[in-house]
Design an enzyme around this catalytic site. Structure first.
Site, PDB file in Angstrom:
ATOM      1  CG  MET A  30      -1.918  -1.182   1.154  1.00  0.00           C
ATOM      2  SD  MET A  30      -3.455  -0.873   2.000  1.00  0.00           S
ATOM      3  CE  MET A  30      -2.881  -0.596   3.669  1.00  0.00           C
ATOM      4  CG  LEU A  33       7.093   1.274  -0.584  1.00  0.00           C
ATOM      5  CD1 LEU A  33       7.797   0.823  -1.862  1.00  0.00           C
ATOM      6  CD2 LEU A  33       6.040   0.244  -0.179  1.00  0.00           C
ATOM      7  CG  HIS A  37       6.809  -2.095   2.250  1.00  0.00           C
ATOM      8  ND1 HIS A  37       6.822  -1.028   3.108  1.00  0.00           N
ATOM      9  CD2 HIS A  37       5.544  -2.560   2.257  1.00  0.00           C
ATOM     10  CE1 HIS A  37       5.608  -0.845   3.606  1.00  0.00           C
ATOM     11  NE2 HIS A  37       4.804  -1.768   3.110  1.00  0.00           N
ATOM     12  CD  GLN A  61      -6.300  -3.646   2.303  1.00  0.00           C
ATOM     13  OE1 GLN A  61      -6.134  -4.154   1.197  1.00  0.00           O
ATOM     14  NE2 GLN A  61      -5.343  -3.656   3.219  1.00  0.00           N
ATOM     15  CD  GLN A 157      -1.933  -8.977   3.996  1.00  0.00           C
ATOM     16  OE1 GLN A 157      -2.757  -8.083   4.106  1.00  0.00           O
ATOM     17  NE2 GLN A 157      -0.672  -8.736   3.706  1.00  0.00           N
ATOM     18  CE  LYS A 188      13.238  -0.704   9.728  1.00  0.00           C
ATOM     19  NZ  LYS A 188      13.761   0.642   9.672  1.00  0.00           N
ATOM     20  CB  SER A 190       3.029   2.478   6.173  1.00  0.00           C
ATOM     21  OG  SER A 190       3.579   1.540   5.286  1.00  0.00           O
TER      22      SER A 190
HETATM   23  P1  AMP Z   1       1.398  -2.956   3.480  1.00  0.00           P
HETATM   24  O1  AMP Z   1       1.964  -1.904   2.578  1.00  0.00           O
HETATM   25  O2  AMP Z   1       1.367  -2.562   4.918  1.00  0.00           O
HETATM   26  O3  AMP Z   1       0.110  -3.521   2.963  1.00  0.00           O
HETATM   27  O4  AMP Z   1       2.428  -4.157   3.444  1.00  0.00           O
HETATM   28  C1  AMP Z   1       2.800  -4.748   2.218  1.00  0.00           C
HETATM   29  C2  AMP Z   1       3.568  -6.008   2.491  1.00  0.00           C
HETATM   30  O5  AMP Z   1       4.727  -5.711   3.255  1.00  0.00           O
HETATM   31  C3  AMP Z   1       2.743  -7.012   3.312  1.00  0.00           C
HETATM   32  O6  AMP Z   1       2.982  -8.309   2.806  1.00  0.00           O
HETATM   33  C4  AMP Z   1       3.310  -6.840   4.689  1.00  0.00           C
HETATM   34  O7  AMP Z   1       3.194  -7.999   5.489  1.00  0.00           O
HETATM   35  C5  AMP Z   1       4.756  -6.539   4.394  1.00  0.00           C
HETATM   36  N1  AMP Z   1       5.364  -5.849   5.535  1.00  0.00           N
HETATM   37  C6  AMP Z   1       4.900  -4.742   6.157  1.00  0.00           C
HETATM   38  N2  AMP Z   1       5.692  -4.413   7.213  1.00  0.00           N
HETATM   39  C7  AMP Z   1       6.661  -5.365   7.265  1.00  0.00           C
HETATM   40  C8  AMP Z   1       7.772  -5.592   8.111  1.00  0.00           C
HETATM   41  N3  AMP Z   1       8.043  -4.800   9.150  1.00  0.00           N
HETATM   42  N4  AMP Z   1       8.558  -6.656   7.863  1.00  0.00           N
HETATM   43  C9  AMP Z   1       8.298  -7.482   6.808  1.00  0.00           C
HETATM   44  N5  AMP Z   1       7.262  -7.325   5.970  1.00  0.00           N
HETATM   45  C10 AMP Z   1       6.459  -6.272   6.178  1.00  0.00           C
END
Ligand code: AMP
Length: 283
Positions: A30, A33, A37, A61, A157, A188, A190
């Site tokens: 989303m 980053l 990510h 969502q 998820q 970490k 967003s």
């Molecule tokens: P999001 O942009 O929050 O929807 O996350 C996109 C992808 O990045 C999802 O598969 C998340 O699980 C993964 N993600 C988000 N934060 C982390 C993190 N701290 N460590 C590893 N993967 C992450």
């Protein structure tokens, strides 16, 4: 790195790569980053000849009253991070490109009908995983990747996507990637940008509490109630933290367990001020 805003542009490019015999990895995000990510994109670039990352804040969502409008965005910075990690194409569609009915609505959803989406985050976000499955299913249909990469940070998820891929025969390998953390242990996210300085300090309680769960389990504690009570108590030491849930579940089915052991997921959701944070560990 190619920047694509339309579905047809992505399809044309992926078809071209396929004609050249290249493999394709997909990393759905989303945006806004961070290194979490980045690690997914880096892993995809190691495994696949070409990497497509999507940057799309998916309205289906989010429930009314959630943080869709305030979700942080910085597409230029996202592109810099993606390019550095070896991304070949970023897909950055408008809401109307993904949901042609307008207003980010759709009449057709992908929904898992068992209890998996009802546990954990599903208790307070009842339609959340229906929206996630729908957008991820659409991205799979658009990109037709060989592999897709998801973070273990969103453990529910990841389990739900694995089930969806199995049930709908997508034929895509789902790769789970470890949680990337700040030096003090905060996962970490967003959404961490919204934490005020005192909230940022308080947020480390999530990681501390998970360490307690791990220690208890390695000392032989078997009772899930004892472990989740201790995790909750540690978080509640922080006056700024409000626990939404602390749960011990099977890491594949998301079913609550009474006895903790190998493969048990300890998952937590905590509100710190206006910001909702999730974290987890697998014992
Ligand atoms: P999001 O942009 O929050 O929807 O996350 C996109 C992808 O990045 C999802 O598969 C998340 O699980 C993964 N993600 C988000 N934060 C982390 C993190 N701290 N460590 C590893 N993967 C992450």
């Amino acid at each position: 790195m190619i920047i694509a805003n339309t579905i047809s542009q992505v399809r044309d490019q992926v078809r071209q790569w396929r004609r050249e015999g290249l493999t394709v990895g997909l990393v759905p995000t989303m945006g806004y980053l961070h290194e979490g990510h980045g690690s997914l994109v880096g892993k995809a670039a190691e495994d696949c000849d070409r990497v497509v990352a999507s940057v799309f804040v998916n309205p289906t969502q989010f429930a009314p009253g959630e943080d869709l409008a305030s979700y942080p965005r910085d597409f230029e910075r996202d592109c810099e991070i993606l390019e550095k990690q070896g991304c070949s194409m970023v897909f950055h569609p408008s809401v109307d490109e993904m949901y042609p009915d307008g207003n980010g609505k759709t009449d057709t959803y992908i929904e898992i009908l068992n209890d998996m989406p009802k546990q954990l985050c599903g208790r307070t976000r009842p339609n959340h995983f229906r929206g996630v499955c729908t957008v991820v299913g659409k991205l799979f249909n658009i990109v037709l990747p060989d592999k897709a990469y998801f973070g273990e940070k969103d453990a529910q998820q990841l389990a739900i996507i694995r089930r969806m891929v199995r049930d709908l025969s997508y034929g895509i390998e789902i790769v789970g990637c470890p949680i990337v953390r700040e030096p003090d242990g905060l996962a970490k996210s967003s959404r961490n940008i919204h934490l005020k300085p005192d909230e940022r300090k308080a947020a480390v309680a999530l990681y501390r509490s998970l360490k307690i769960a791990e220690e208890m389990a390695s000392d032989g504690e078997k009772s899930s109630k004892a472990v989740t009570d201790a995790v909750r108590a540690e978080i509640e030491k922080e006056p700024l933290a409000e626990v939404e849930y602390v749960s011990a579940v099977d890491s594949l089915s998301m079913e609550p367990v009474e006895t903790v052991g190998k493969g048990t997921l300890i998952a937590i959701a905590v509100r710190i001020g206006q910001t909702r944070l999730i974290d987890n560990c697998v014992l």
